[in-house]
Scaffold this motif. Structure first.
Motif, PDB file in Angstrom:
ATOM      1  N   TYR A  26       0.822  -1.219   0.000  1.00  0.00           N
ATOM      2  CA  TYR A  26       0.000   0.000   0.000  1.00  0.00           C
ATOM      3  C   TYR A  26       0.853   1.266   0.000  1.00  0.00           C
ATOM      4  N   ARG A  63      -3.854   3.186   4.887  1.00  0.00           N
ATOM      5  CA  ARG A  63      -3.839   1.762   4.521  1.00  0.00           C
ATOM      6  C   ARG A  63      -2.468   1.147   4.818  1.00  0.00           C
ATOM      7  N   GLU A 109      -8.066   7.140   0.357  1.00  0.00           N
ATOM      8  CA  GLU A 109      -8.078   5.689   0.148  1.00  0.00           C
ATOM      9  C   GLU A 109      -8.618   5.061   1.431  1.00  0.00           C
ATOM     10  N   HIS A 110      -9.879   4.696   1.416  1.00  0.00           N
ATOM     11  CA  HIS A 110     -10.565   4.409   2.668  1.00  0.00           C
ATOM     12  C   HIS A 110     -10.894   2.935   2.897  1.00  0.00           C
ATOM     13  N   THR A 111     -10.501   2.062   1.971  1.00  0.00           N
ATOM     14  CA  THR A 111     -10.833   0.647   2.142  1.00  0.00           C
ATOM     15  C   THR A 111      -9.743  -0.224   1.534  1.00  0.00           C
ATOM     16  N   TYR A 113     -10.723  -3.023   0.210  1.00  0.00           N
ATOM     17  CA  TYR A 113     -11.479  -3.697  -0.845  1.00  0.00           C
ATOM     18  C   TYR A 113     -11.643  -2.768  -2.036  1.00  0.00           C
ATOM     19  N   ASP A 114     -10.533  -2.595  -2.753  1.00  0.00           N
ATOM     20  CA  ASP A 114     -10.508  -1.651  -3.871  1.00  0.00           C
ATOM     21  C   ASP A 114     -10.543  -2.348  -5.226  1.00  0.00           C
ATOM     22  N   GLY A 115     -10.813  -3.655  -5.231  1.00  0.00           N
ATOM     23  CA  GLY A 115     -10.881  -4.410  -6.470  1.00  0.00           C
ATOM     24  C   GLY A 115      -9.563  -5.002  -6.916  1.00  0.00           C
ATOM     25  N   SER A 116      -8.490  -4.732  -6.190  1.00  0.00           N
ATOM     26  CA  SER A 116      -7.179  -5.193  -6.632  1.00  0.00           C
ATOM     27  C   SER A 116      -6.986  -6.699  -6.448  1.00  0.00           C
ATOM     28  N   LEU A 120     -14.373  -8.760  -1.870  1.00  0.00           N
ATOM     29  CA  LEU A 120     -15.239  -7.702  -1.369  1.00  0.00           C
ATOM     30  C   LEU A 120     -15.903  -8.158  -0.088  1.00  0.00           C
ATOM     31  N   GLU A 192     -11.841  -3.511   9.086  1.00  0.00           N
ATOM     32  CA  GLU A 192     -11.644  -4.429   7.965  1.00  0.00           C
ATOM     33  C   GLU A 192     -10.555  -5.454   8.270  1.00  0.00           C
TER      34      GLU A 192
END
Length: 243
Positions: A26, A63, A109-111, A113-116, A120, A192
Motif C-alpha cells: 500500500y 492503509r 483511500e478508505h478501504t 477492498y478496492d478491487g485489486s 469484497l 476491515e
C-alpha cells in the motif's frame, strides 16, 4: 499485541527498537514503527503524521499504516486524536473517548477492498469503537483521577484547514460533539483488518464559532503541550488495565 497511533503532539511514546518494514504493497507508513515494553506488555507505536510532524491529515497513508501494524501481529489499537470541541462539555483540555463517528471526509483511500484482489466484504460498522478498549480507558481514567468524557460523536472532516462556523453548526445539528481530521479511514480500516480500535481524544480548541476568539495555533499548541502529559499517563494506565 497492542499498538498506539500518535496524533498531533504525540510523535513518540517510549524508547524501543524499530520493527517491520516501512514499505508494503500500500506504500510507505507515516514513520518507522517502534516496539517497546510499557506497563509490562509489548507495545508498537506509530506516529500518524510522521516524526517530525509533517504529513497532513488527508495525505496520511492510512492503509499502509494499518496493514503494517496487522503484519506485526497487532490486534488492538489505541489512537490519539487532537480535536475541536463542539458541545459545551467539550472544553479545551478535556479528554474524550468517543463512542460514535460521522465521516465527512472525501477522496481518501478508505478501504482495502478496492478491487485489486477480486475480494469484497461489507463490514459491520454500527459501533466503530471497541467497547473493551473504551472500558479500559474509563477504568484507567478512574485510577489516574483524570476526568474522561466517554459519550461523544466524533465528526471527521477533510482538513487540513479548520472548519467554518457554518460547517460546525451543521455538524452540531447532525449530532457531533467533537471535530477532528484523522479517525477515518483509520477506524474503518482497523475494522476491515479485524483489529479492535478506540480513540482517545484531547480537545485542543473550541470549534469555529464556539468562542468569541479566533482559533490560533499558539493557543492549540499550549493545550497540546499540557494535555499530552495527561494523555501519556492515561495510555500507560490503560495498558495495565488490558493485561
Amino acid at each position: 499485541m497492542l499498538a498506539i497511533i500518535g496524533g498531533t503532539g504525540l510523535n513518540e511514546f517510549s524508547e524501543g527498537e524499530v520493527v517491520g518494514e516501512r514499505h508494503n504493497h500500500y506504500g510507505y507508513t507515516s514513520a518507522a514503527i517502534v516496539q517497546s515494553e510499557v506497563a509490562g506488555r509489548s507495545v508498537c507505536f506509530l506516529a500518524r503524521h510522521g516524526n517530525p510532524h509533517t504529513i497532513a491529515p488527508h495525505q496520511v497513508n492510512y492503509r499502509a499504516n494499518l496493514w503494517a501494524l496487522k503484519q506485526l501481529g497487532v490486534s488492538q489499537i489505541l489512537a490519539v486524536n487532537a480535536v475541536g470541541g463542539i458541545s459545551p462539555a467539550m472544553v479545551a483540555g478535556a479528554l474524550v473517548s468517543p463512542d460514535q463517528l460521522i465521516d465527512y471526509t472525501y477522496g481518501r483511500e478508505h478501504t482495502l477492498y478496492d478491487g485489486s484482489d477480486d475480494k469484497l466484504e461489507h463490514i459491520d460498522f454500527s459501533f466503530p469503537f471497541a467497547e473493551n478498549l473504551r472500558g479500559a480507558l474509563s477504568r484507567a481514567a478512574d485510577s489516574c483521577a483524570l476526568p474522561l468524557l466517554d459519550k461523544a460523536v466524533y465528526g471527521v472532516t477533510q482538513g487540513p484547514r479548520l472548519e467554518t462556523a457554518a460547517e460546525i453548526d451543521r455538524m452540531d445539528r447532525d449530532g457531533c460533539d467533537i471535530v477532528g481530521m484523522t479517525a477515518m479511514p483509520e477506524a474503518g480500516l482497523a475494522r476491515e483488518l479485524a483489529m479492535d480500535y478506540a480513540s482517545l481524544c484531547l480537545v485542543v480548541n473550541p470549534a469555529a464559532g464556539r468562542s468569541d476568539r479566533l482559533i490560533t495555533m499558539d493557543d492549540i499548541h499550549r493545550v497540546v503541550d499540557t494535555g499530552m502529559v495527561k494523555v501519556r499517563a492515561l495510555l500507560t494506565a490503560a495498558l495495565a488495565e488490558l493485561q
